[in-house]
Design a protein around this motif. Structure first.
Motif, short mmCIF file in Angstrom:
data_model
loop_
_atom_site.label_atom_id
_atom_site.label_comp_id
_atom_site.label_asym_id
_atom_site.label_seq_id
_atom_site.Cartn_x
_atom_site.Cartn_y
_atom_site.Cartn_z
N GLN A 606 -41.52 -10.14 -15.09
CA GLN A 606 -41.85 -8.79 -14.18
C GLN A 606 -42.99 -8.37 -14.86
O GLN A 606 -43.64 -8.54 -16.11
CB GLN A 606 -40.75 -7.64 -14.61
CG GLN A 606 -39.53 -8.02 -14.15
CD GLN A 606 -38.44 -6.64 -14.33
OE1 GLN A 606 -38.85 -5.84 -14.86
NE2 GLN A 606 -37.29 -7.28 -14.02
N PRO A 607 -43.97 -7.72 -14.00
CA PRO A 607 -45.32 -7.05 -14.24
C PRO A 607 -45.24 -6.02 -15.36
O PRO A 607 -46.16 -5.85 -16.04
CB PRO A 607 -45.70 -6.53 -12.80
CG PRO A 607 -44.88 -6.23 -12.16
CD PRO A 607 -43.74 -7.24 -12.31
N GLN A 608 -44.17 -5.28 -15.60
CA GLN A 608 -44.11 -4.30 -16.50
C GLN A 608 -42.64 -4.02 -16.92
O GLN A 608 -41.66 -4.58 -16.16
CB GLN A 608 -44.69 -3.06 -16.14
CG GLN A 608 -43.86 -2.40 -14.81
CD GLN A 608 -44.41 -0.94 -14.78
OE1 GLN A 608 -45.17 -0.37 -15.41
NE2 GLN A 608 -43.88 -0.32 -13.53
N PRO A 609 -42.46 -3.72 -18.05
CA PRO A 609 -40.87 -3.64 -18.71
C PRO A 609 -39.94 -2.75 -17.89
O PRO A 609 -40.63 -1.69 -17.49
CB PRO A 609 -40.95 -3.29 -19.96
CG PRO A 609 -42.29 -2.42 -20.16
CD PRO A 609 -43.40 -3.53 -19.12
N SER A 610 -38.70 -3.13 -17.49
CA SER A 610 -37.93 -2.00 -16.97
C SER A 610 -37.48 -0.99 -17.86
O SER A 610 -37.72 -1.12 -18.91
CB SER A 610 -37.01 -2.78 -16.00
OG SER A 610 -36.02 -3.25 -17.29
N LEU A 611 -36.91 0.10 -17.08
CA LEU A 611 -36.28 1.17 -17.90
C LEU A 611 -35.39 0.68 -18.77
O LEU A 611 -35.21 1.16 -20.04
CB LEU A 611 -35.95 2.29 -16.98
CG LEU A 611 -35.26 3.36 -17.49
CD1 LEU A 611 -36.26 4.05 -18.45
CD2 LEU A 611 -34.70 4.65 -16.51
N PRO A 612 -34.34 -0.30 -18.40
CA PRO A 612 -33.46 -0.91 -19.38
C PRO A 612 -34.03 -1.57 -20.48
O PRO A 612 -33.91 -1.38 -21.65
CB PRO A 612 -32.25 -1.82 -18.68
CG PRO A 612 -32.63 -1.18 -17.35
CD PRO A 612 -33.89 -0.57 -17.17
N ALA A 613 -34.82 -2.50 -20.16
CA ALA A 613 -35.68 -2.96 -21.30
C ALA A 613 -36.48 -2.26 -22.15
O ALA A 613 -36.57 -2.58 -23.42
CB ALA A 613 -36.88 -3.84 -20.66
N GLN A 614 -37.29 -1.18 -21.76
CA GLN A 614 -37.74 -0.13 -22.56
C GLN A 614 -36.86 0.66 -23.46
O GLN A 614 -36.93 0.93 -24.59
CB GLN A 614 -38.60 0.93 -21.71
CG GLN A 614 -39.90 0.53 -21.13
CD GLN A 614 -40.63 1.43 -20.39
OE1 GLN A 614 -40.64 2.80 -20.76
NE2 GLN A 614 -41.58 1.13 -19.65
N THR A 615 -35.70 0.98 -23.12
CA THR A 615 -34.64 1.85 -23.65
C THR A 615 -33.82 0.67 -24.86
O THR A 615 -34.10 1.06 -25.88
CB THR A 615 -33.50 1.98 -22.97
OG1 THR A 615 -33.98 2.91 -21.85
CG2 THR A 615 -32.36 2.86 -23.50
N MET A 616 -33.87 -0.32 -24.53
CA MET A 616 -33.37 -1.56 -25.39
C MET A 616 -34.27 -1.82 -26.61
O MET A 616 -33.89 -2.06 -27.72
CB MET A 616 -32.80 -2.75 -24.90
CG MET A 616 -31.52 -2.52 -23.88
SD MET A 616 -30.80 -4.04 -23.26
CE MET A 616 -31.99 -4.47 -22.18
N ALA A 617 -35.74 -2.11 -26.11
CA ALA A 617 -36.59 -2.24 -27.01
C ALA A 617 -36.95 -1.06 -28.00
O ALA A 617 -37.08 -1.39 -29.18
CB ALA A 617 -37.94 -2.58 -26.04
N PHE A 618 -36.89 0.05 -27.52
CA PHE A 618 -37.09 1.43 -28.33
C PHE A 618 -35.83 1.24 -29.35
O PHE A 618 -35.94 1.57 -30.53
CB PHE A 618 -36.83 2.51 -27.48
CG PHE A 618 -37.54 3.86 -28.08
CD1 PHE A 618 -38.81 4.19 -27.67
CD2 PHE A 618 -36.72 4.37 -29.06
CE1 PHE A 618 -39.21 5.37 -28.27
CE2 PHE A 618 -37.38 5.61 -29.54
CZ PHE A 618 -38.61 6.05 -29.26
N GLY A 619 -34.71 0.91 -28.60
CA GLY A 619 -33.59 1.20 -29.79
C GLY A 619 -33.60 -0.03 -30.80
O GLY A 619 -33.29 0.37 -32.07
N ILE A 620 -33.62 -1.26 -30.36
CA ILE A 620 -33.63 -2.04 -31.20
C ILE A 620 -34.60 -2.11 -32.33
O ILE A 620 -34.72 -2.36 -33.66
CB ILE A 620 -33.75 -3.60 -30.34
CG1 ILE A 620 -32.60 -3.85 -29.50
CG2 ILE A 620 -33.94 -4.70 -31.56
CD1 ILE A 620 -32.75 -4.95 -28.51
N ALA A 621 -35.93 -1.84 -31.85
CA ALA A 621 -37.05 -1.50 -32.85
C ALA A 621 -36.87 -0.76 -34.00
O ALA A 621 -37.10 -0.66 -35.08
CB ALA A 621 -38.46 -1.26 -31.97
N GLY A 622 -36.31 0.62 -33.21
CA GLY A 622 -35.83 1.70 -34.24
C GLY A 622 -34.78 1.39 -35.33
O GLY A 622 -35.08 1.48 -36.63
#
Length: 787
Positions: A606-622
């Motif tokens: 995708q051209p930019q991460p979706s909302l689920p991808a952003q949420t999971m990336a935020f949580g996993i990185a944290g």
């Protein structure tokens, strides 16, 4: 004892080998403990693990890469500017832009043009002079002790001693290696030798370094025998000033827009200069056949043997009356006269300055070498850049180029601080222990020194600012903003310089050169280069972000330095592990990098991460950052690690968080209402929630769950918790909130700053992370409900 007395003296070869090993050991110490040394009995929180070899190797590799690139650019630039018949020169003469690819094709097509050989001979001769001047301008020249006075006591012949001195100085001449090797490597590469270029360049450098050592030793020996210590310091200061313009002249050859007179010098270099040893090596590399190369090699050998033999004979004549330097036999009348006038001078500085500041100024006035390097050398460095890069005429047009003027002003101030505040502890020398006996803390002494040097460094930006206003058609707001940015940056980087100077200083080292680790000076310049972005960018939010992050870095480094000060004189002890603001800045950086990488992996084309991808990336990185930091703290037995909740009752956290949460929500809602009244367009978020099932649940998971859990651990638990050890509560609250605000979009900085203050206040009251997490969650929930 009888067996030792009957032991024969070492052979000349072994004596020279031992002297070289000793010099290389000193060189290793000068680079800052290049090898890891483990302490056997660590105390007070663990021993100091000196693994500076990794950073030193990285800095050396980066420096070599930069010098190779500049050597390549200089060679191609001279091909375009000096060779009239080349395709690149014809394109430039026709009005086209400089095309280095054409220069590459010209170099590969035939042997170097005579005009290019003349220009390269000038550049190589200048690099050879740098290989002589830089070691000669080192601190060894101005030290009262002369190692040759005790070397002559060794059971070796005088000639062996002198030849050993040449060998050891040749092997340890790192400035000469970095000056000559890249140039000859690029010449050999474009001469068609390709991957054999590196060994050829090493051979050429090894042949020239003994000559550089000869000139160094002849000059060093002569001035040691004839000049007093004060005069030696003056000479060292003069040599340091002379080497800087020579360096920038060579650098200017690599700049396509450099001043034309530099190329005129290269074009007019006399033909006999090509028959000096650097030029003979150049001709040998460019030799069209083996016979020509052998003839040039024989000529070079004759030159080297003759010059070295004559040089050693001259040194023997210099030492015919013995090895006693006049530098250590100074008259005692000058100090008496200085002491007589000292009381009068002291009265001039008594009113506005503290005793520490008066002492620093008195030492500055007595040490002329330090005075020149601190207050004169920065102007010479920046002036050389302007002259040899063809920008000297810009001084009269500073008013039309306030950004350039501000960058120059900040650059001079940074150089002053690197040569003064950075050397604060190192300049104390072996008397550093006296600072631990005065009736005030070492931290306070360093603060006063940092303030003094920041005031002295501000003189230059103010002078450049006055020149800018004088040459401007009319004052503008841009000039004022840039001047304020520069004036704010000088105290920040004075603090950074003093803090890094603590880490760079090794007061337990026996060798003088080993007491400072040069890697930290490169780190300081790198951080200063980061601040210049606030000068060049036209986006106000980016200016603010850079300034706030630089100030936060200064506070974090100062805290680390303060923790290390009590253990500075103990080579085996280190401060106990505690949570610091630096940990929070590192964790925040790792969190944002990990979040971006995980989101990139989850984009799935995708051209930019979706909302689920952003949420999971935020949580996993944290979670990754939290787990890694807790693991590090557990292994190092760190104290002050933040906890989410104590016990099983949530009521105390809810009670403390209620009022701050209401205040943060009220400010956020009022701010949104004001934006609507002022018709400020809010940033759109296309693709995040459009046509997405359960979009509101994903938004709630991101804003109400993931963000409070991850960000509060970093910004309140680590950054605020670390700052609180060094600052009062209100200052730590404001600083941590400012850092928290600048990592958010510019339009939301104001309400996020209020949120950061409220969350930090709740953490101060509750001492747990649950309360600020609740404040953060309530704030985000209110915004989601309204939007």
């Amino acid at each position: 004892m009888d067996a030792d007395a009957r032991r024969p003296p070492p052979s000349p070869a072994r004596a020279i080998w031992l002297m070289t090993r000793m010099r290389l050991a000193r060189q290793r110490n000068q680079l800052g403990n290049a090898f890891v040394r483990k302490t056997k009995k660590p105390r007070a929180g663990g021993g100091k693990r000196k693994s500076m070899w990794i950073m030193s190797a990285m800095v050396a590799a980066l420096t070599l890469f930069v010098l190779l690139t500049m050597s390549r650019m200089a060679l191609l630039n001279m091909q375009c500017r000096l060779v009239a018949g080349g395709a690149c020169a014809q394109a430039v003469g026709a009005g086209h832009e400089l095309d280095l690819n054409r220069a590459v094709r010209d170099l590969h097509a035939a042997a170097f043009d005579p005009a290019l050989l003349g220009g390269l001979s000038m550049a190589l001769t200048a690099l050879f002079a740098i290989a002589v001047l830089l070691p000669l301008a080192g601190k060894e020249l101005a030290t009262p002790d002369w190692d040759l006075e005790w070397l002559v006591t060794l059971p070796v012949a005088r000639s062996t001693l002198l030849w050993g001195r040449l060998v050891e100085r040749s092997a340890s001449n790192l400035p000469g290696l970095f000056a000559l090797f890249p140039a000859y490597a690029m010449i050999a590469w474009y001469s068609g030798y390709r991957w054999s270029a590196a060994p050829i360049a090493l051979l050429a450098t090894a042949l020239l370094l003994p000559l550089a050592a000869l000139l160094h030793t002849l000059t060093d020996t002569g001035v040691r025998l004839w000049l007093a210590t004060a005069q030696l310091r003056n000479l060292q200061a003069l040599l340091s000033l002379c080497s800087a313009p020579l360096l920038y002249m060579v650098f200017a050859l690599a700049m396509p827009g450099a001043s034309t007179f530099v190329m005129d010098w290269a074009r007019g270099f006399p033909a006999w200069g090509q028959w000096l040893p650097p030029g003979v090596l150049l001709q040998a590399i460019q030799a069209p056949d083996l016979g020509r190369c052998a003839a040039l090699a024989a000529l070079l050998v004759v030159q080297l043997v003759t010059l070295l033999w004559l040089g050693v004979a001259l040194m023997r004549r210099q030492l015919r009356h013995g090895v006693v330097g006049s530098g250590v036999r100074e008259s005692g009348r000058a100090p008496v006269a200085a002491a007589a006038g000292g009381s009068q001078q002291e009265l001039r500085w008594r009113l506005p300055l503290s005793p520490v500041m008066r002492r620093e100024l008195r030492l500055l006035a007595r040490d002329r070498n330090f005075l020149v390097q601190t207050l004169v050398l920065p102007v010479v460095l920046v002036g050389s850049q302007l002259v040899f890069n063809g920008k000297v005429d810009t001084i009269a047009h500073f008013g039309d180029m306030p950004t350039v003027a501000a960058a120059i002003a900040f650059g001079i101030g940074v150089y002053v601080l690197m040569l003064s505040a950075f050397q604060t502890l190192n300049n104390e020398g072996s008397a550093l222990w006296l600072l631990y006996t005065v009736p005030q803390s070492v931290e306070r002494v360093l603060k006063e020194k940092a303030r003094l040097w920041s005031v002295l460094a501000l003189i230059y930006p103010l002078a450049v600012g006055a020149l800018t206003l004088a040459t401007a058609p009319a004052p503008t707001w841009q000039m004022l903003v840039l001047l304020l940015i520069v004036l704010a940056g000088i105290p920040i980087y004075s603090t950074i310089a003093v803090a890094l100077g603590v880490f760079a200083c090794d007061p337990t080292a026996v060798e003088v050169h080993r007491r400072i680790r040069p890697t930290y000076s490169y780190l300081y310049l790198l951080l200063a280069g980061f601040y210049t972005w606030s000068i060049y960018t036209s986006v106000w939010s980016q200016k603010l972000v850079v300034m706030v992050l630089s100030a936060a870095l200064a506070l974090a480094l100062w805290q680390k330095a303060r923790d290390a000060l009590p253990y500075l004189l103990d080579p085996h002890a280190a401060p106990p592990a505690r949570v610091s603001a630096a940990d929070g800045l590192i964790a925040a950086t790792g969190f944002f990098i990990a979040q971006a990488l995980i989101a990139l992996l989850l984009m799935t084309g995708q051209p930019q991460p979706s909302l689920p991808a952003q949420t999971m990336a935020f949580g996993i990185a944290g979670l990754l950052v939290y787990a890694l930091m807790r693991l590090i703290y557990w292994r190092s037995k760190t104290t002050g690690v933040p906890v989410i909740v104590r016990g099983t009752s949530w009521w105390p956290s809810l009670k403390v968080a209620a009022l701050p949460a209401a205040l943060a929500c009220a400010v956020a809602l009022a701010y949104l209402h004001a934006l609507k009244l002022w018709q400020v367009p809010l940033p759109a978020t296309p693709g995040l929630a459009d046509a997405l099932p359960h979009a509101r649940l994903w938004m709630a998971a991101l804003a109400v769950v993931s963000a409070p859990l991850c960000e509060e651990f970093i910004f309140r638990g680590l950054i605020y918790g670390g700052l609180r050890r060094s600052l009062p509560a209100w200052q730590a609250i404001a600083a941590s909130a400012a850092i928290f605000a600048v990592v958010h979009p510019p339009l939301s900085m104001l309400p996020v700053f209020v949120l950061g203050c409220c969350a930090a206040w709740t953490y101060e009251r509750s001492k747990t992370l649950l309360a600020p997490m609740l404040v953060h969650a309530a704030y985000n929930m209110a915004l989601l409900a309204v939007q």
